[in-house]
Write an enzyme that holds these catalytic residues in place. Structure first.
Site, PDB file in Angstrom:
ATOM      1  N   LYS A   1       0.953  -1.266  -0.069  1.00 19.99           N
ATOM      2  CA  LYS A   1       0.185  -0.187   0.114  1.00 19.99           C
ATOM      3  C   LYS A   1       0.911   1.227   0.133  1.00 19.99           C
ATOM      4  O   LYS A   1       2.016   1.178   0.498  1.00 19.99           O
ATOM      5  CB  LYS A   1      -0.977  -0.045   1.143  1.00 19.99           C
ATOM      6  CG  LYS A   1      -1.795  -1.033   1.408  1.00 19.99           C
ATOM      7  CD  LYS A   1      -2.642  -0.938   2.512  1.00 19.99           C
ATOM      8  CE  LYS A   1      -3.988  -2.032   2.993  1.00 19.99           C
ATOM      9  NZ  LYS A   1      -5.025  -1.635   1.581  1.00 19.99           N
TER      10      LYS A   1
ATOM     11  N   ARG B   1     -10.576 -11.274   1.741  1.00 19.08           N
ATOM     12  CA  ARG B   1     -11.461 -12.230   0.956  1.00 19.08           C
ATOM     13  C   ARG B   1     -10.691 -13.662   1.053  1.00 19.08           C
ATOM     14  O   ARG B   1     -11.437 -14.849   1.343  1.00 19.08           O
ATOM     15  CB  ARG B   1     -11.727 -11.941  -0.294  1.00 19.08           C
ATOM     16  CG  ARG B   1     -10.515 -11.752  -1.392  1.00 19.08           C
ATOM     17  CD  ARG B   1     -10.877 -10.831  -2.419  1.00 19.08           C
ATOM     18  NE  ARG B   1     -11.015  -9.415  -2.115  1.00 19.08           N
ATOM     19  CZ  ARG B   1     -11.300  -8.497  -2.987  1.00 19.08           C
ATOM     20  NH1 ARG B   1     -11.626  -8.693  -4.225  1.00 19.08           N
ATOM     21  NH2 ARG B   1     -11.127  -7.090  -2.754  1.00 19.08           N
TER      22      ARG B   1
END
Ligand code: BES
Ligand code: MG
Ligand code: ZN
Length: 501
Positions: free
Chosen positions: A277, A351
């Site tokens: 990130k 996920r």
């Protein structure tokens, strides 16, 4: 924390301060407000008349009382907006505002007069829940300028009401509020302190204190179960992963043999992994375990409230870090179900761990699953920090969940989950891929989870936009919000009541 429900007359309340709800455009000409106005020599009438205080939501006016005939020495008026719009959210916020304002004035005992219609037990629960949530501050590691004033007692005052119902509601509000604050405390912890191991230890401590069954699976056991998707995320980290499994079992056997499971994302720090990130705001990614903390906080509450249905809590916890061992974009992972996953972006890790956790909840017998996760940045673009996204495969479940939210003042908004979205996560070389492109990011992330939630009644909550509050409000500090704990508790209790009838 001591909480009391009291139906005594306001004159007799022996608290340091009284906080009372006031509505837009009203005159203090009846009930408890009239009594208070009389006691303060019409100061309430005067401050309203002068238009200094308009009773807008969150507005406050504060008085010191001398010779008032009241036992309390301070009075706080809390603006609550329109009478007709005064619902659970406003009642809860009124409680939080009372706490935060009066604690800053060194009040130790606070009497709250919510002035809400309806079921007194419910009103007491809502306002005390809000007052307890108001206690939370994220400044635990400050050594200076720290909020160290302590409130010792809250009273909720509804003159003439059923004393027992009031007391019950106040206790319930305390339990739920304190449990949500446990969730918030975990979400606030730095990744360096709250590792997966530490998270599991805290869950164990809670389980022991409140009598829940707990099983913490370690790396070896997770490997044995074949959770390649979960392990693919954890591989880049030196901290071992933990799969926390908690269970609440009611004393009496229930009629139905259904099992509700709560599943929560527990990334104790999300750097993005190899798909690193950007640095800006990365420190916030310590709250990427909010889903898991929500599961643990909810289990803590229901262990005390004792609904008549069993509840399973599953929280996969690990770090998402880059290293020489980390999963790379392009790698293929094999989930516990045998499904193969092409990893497009290692930052879409939530996920991946939920896939195995949902499958595991099913393996343990879950017939209904609610999962919660700080899953996508996209949900903030869609719904901001106002509504939590809810999606799933069982419309009845979604409708009842949204209705439970309304009852406790938390807002959920359904996004669609048509089968067509699944096209976006088809992979050229594996069964599915973990990213579905730029369009509809929150929905395609959910479509990915759906691949693992087949055969059960299922709903997913994306709390990425609502689990962190910034800026502070009169009723809540900046930082973790504990969103969804209150709704989950309400939903579980409603399911239990339905099961009993
Ligand atoms: N934990 C983040 C989502 C997130 C973002 C939570 C901002 C709270 C605030 C999640 O793991 C993530 O990184 N998602 C990516 C997915 C993308 C790579 C498909 C995102 O939303 O950018
Ligand atoms: Mg990520
Ligand atoms: Zn994440």
């Amino acid at each position: 924390m001591d909480v009391r429900g009291t139906s005594q007359s306001i004159n007799k309340i022996d608290a340091d301060a009284i906080a009372v709800a006031v509505f837009k455009g009203e005159k203090p000409d009846d009930g408890v407000l009239k009594t208070l106005d009389k006691a303060v020599d019409r100061a309430i009438t005067s401050i309203i008349k002068s238009e200094e205080f308009l009773a807008k939501e969150g507005e406050t006016a504060y008085f010191h009382l001398t010779d008032s005939g009241l036992q309390a020495k301070r009075l706080l008026l809390i603006g609550c907006g329109e009478r007709g719009e005064y619902g659970p959210r406003q009642i809860s916020q009124m409680g939080g505002t009372a706490t935060r304002f009066l604690r800053s004035k060194a009040a130790k005992t606070i009497a709250i007069v919510p002035r809400a219609d309806g079921d007194v037990e419910r009103v007491a629960q809502t306002v005390i829940g809000g007052a307890i949530l108001g206690l939370f501050d994220p400044d635990k590691y400050r050594t200076r300028e720290k909020e160290d004033r302590q409130v010792e007692r809250f009273d909720v005052v509804i003159e003439g009401a059923d004393q027992k119902a009031l007391q019950r509601g106040a206790e319930r509000g305390r339990i739920i509020g304190e449990s949500a604050n446990v969730t918030r405390d975990m979400a606030n912890e730095p990744g360096g302190y709250l590792t997966p191991t530490e998270m599991a230890d805290r869950a164990k401590q809670i389980a022991k204190q409140f009598g829940l069954a707990i099983d913490v699976l370690d790396q070896k056991q997770i490997e044995k179960l074949g959770m390649g998707s979960f392990l693919g995320v954890s591989r880049g980290s030196d901290e071992p992963p933990k799969l926390i499994v908690m269970k609440y079992t009611p004393a009496k056997k229930t009629k139905s043999d259904g099992l509700l499971a709560l599943v929560g994302k527990g990334i104790t720090f999300d750097s993005g992994g190899i798909s690193l990130k950007p640095g800006e705001n990365m420190e916030l990614m310590k709250y990427d375990m909010s889903g898991a903390a929500t599961v643990i906080g909810t289990m803590r509450a229901i262990a005390q409230l004792k609904p008549s249905i069993p509840v399973l809590g599953v929280a996969p916890c690990c770090e998402n870090l880059p290293s020489g061992k980390a999963t790379k974009p392009g790698d293929i992972l094999r989930a516990m179900t045998g499904k193969t996953i092409e990893v497009i972006n290692t930052d879409a890790e939530g996920r991946l761990i939920l896939a195995d956790a949902i499958a595991y909840a099913k393996k343990l017998g879950a017939t209904q699953i609610i999962d919660m996760a700080t899953l996508t940045g996209a949900v903030s673009i869609a719904l901001g920090d106002v509504n939590t996204a809810i999606l799933g495969t069982d419309q009845n479940l979604i409708d009842s969940f949204i209705a439970a939210g309304k009852e406790v003042g938390e807002r959920f908004w359904q996004l669609p989950l048509d089968n067509d979205y699944t096209n976006q996560i088809k992979s050229d070389i594996a069964d599915i891929k973990n990213v579905g492109g730029k369009k509809a990011g929150t929905i395609t992330a959910t479509a990915f989870l759906k691949e693992f939630a087949d055969g059960v009644s299922w709903a997913h909550l994306d709390i990425a936009g609502t689990a962190w509050g910034d800026p502070a409000t009169p009723f809540r500090s900046k930082g973790p919000t504990g969103v969804a704990v209150r709704t989950l508790v309400e939903f579980i209790e409603r399911s239990a009541a339905q099961n009993a009838s």
